[in-house]
Design an enzyme around this catalytic site. Sequence first.
Site, PDB file in Angstrom:
ATOM      1  N   SER A  64       0.868  -1.484   0.206  1.00 20.21           N
ATOM      2  CA  SER A  64       0.393   0.404  -0.081  1.00 20.21           C
ATOM      3  C   SER A  64       0.350   1.482  -0.215  1.00 20.21           C
ATOM      4  CB  SER A  64      -0.928  -0.318   1.470  1.00 20.21           C
ATOM      5  OG  SER A  64      -2.259   1.223   1.330  1.00 20.21           O
TER       6      SER A  64
ATOM      7  N   HIS B 291      -7.604  -6.049   0.186  1.00 17.21           N
ATOM      8  CA  HIS B 291      -6.878  -5.128   0.015  1.00 17.21           C
ATOM      9  C   HIS B 291      -5.276  -5.793   1.115  1.00 17.21           C
ATOM     10  CE1 HIS B 291      -4.182  -1.385  -0.066  1.00 17.21           C
ATOM     11  NE2 HIS B 291      -4.525  -1.338   1.732  1.00 17.21           N
TER      12      HIS B 291
ATOM     13  N   ASP C 210     -10.595  -5.767  -3.681  1.00 10.81           N
ATOM     14  CA  ASP C 210      -9.995  -4.462  -3.019  1.00 10.81           C
ATOM     15  C   ASP C 210     -10.907  -3.678  -4.041  1.00 10.81           C
ATOM     16  OD1 ASP C 210      -7.951  -2.670  -1.984  1.00 10.81           O
ATOM     17  OD2 ASP C 210      -6.319  -3.817  -2.902  1.00 10.81           O
TER      18      ASP C 210
END
Length: 289
Positions: free
Chosen positions: A93, A255, A226
């Site tokens: 991320s 995610h 996600d």
Amino acid sequence: MKRVLALHGVGSSAEIVKGQLAPLTRELGPRYEFVYLNGVAEIERGPEIAPYYQGPFYSYTTGYTAAEIREALDNLDQFVKENGPFHGVFGFSQGASMAVSYLLDYQAREPETQLPFEFAVLFSSVSAFSPSKTCYESIVEGLLNRGFRAIQGFPKAEFNELTKAERIFAESLALTFTVGNQMSSSTESINFFTRRNQEAIPRVLHHSLTQDRIEIPTVHVNGKGDLPAISAQSRLVCGLCDQSLARVYHHSGGHGVPTELFDVKTLVKMIDLASLEGADRRALHQGPA
């Protein structure tokens, strides 16, 4: 043994990303050694961080202006120089965003020097940013001088009246803040357009506006579940990499780092290939001893 630097997501920590990567690092085995780095700014718990983690929680940035990105990349560069050498970098991320931003910046600053990593593995990457205030300068100036109505509602806005380059940049920037709002991870002020504050506008990178490409093998990993806006940002990040060296894998989760055995084993093969290819490319560029 391959030494790999691992970078966590926003509102996370070295301890947390170590746990997130555990199914993968176990399967990779002792051939890889991982070094986990905490961000420099202590912040609140990030999105989707399990409640049993007590913190503290960190971010690699204090914000996303060019100056703040410059500080974050300088901090990362110092750690790499003091604790390297490394063969690879894993980022999740925000950590993936920092890795890409760092690699592109390093290439621009040290065009005659080999990158400090031979390969990169990027999980659910969000947008990458430039630390240069002159990046997209004419586009930013055009947006600020235009006075278009859309800025009043940024990031929820229509950009039809803009030039192609302005629209691409504005839509990418809006996408970044939309994701931050959806995941409650963005504390960045978004009144930079209405205040005509050029230095406060983050220089989010888009492959259509940037010629440079990351010149090492990359593996891009995303969950099929996600957020669509994060998947869109991950595709933009993939576009910043040399496509002949990029591999993409979509796992069955959301995610996060894949945990299903099939996903993990498939990803291990892709990582090993990227690692071998990166080592071969470095040896080729170094030439005979």
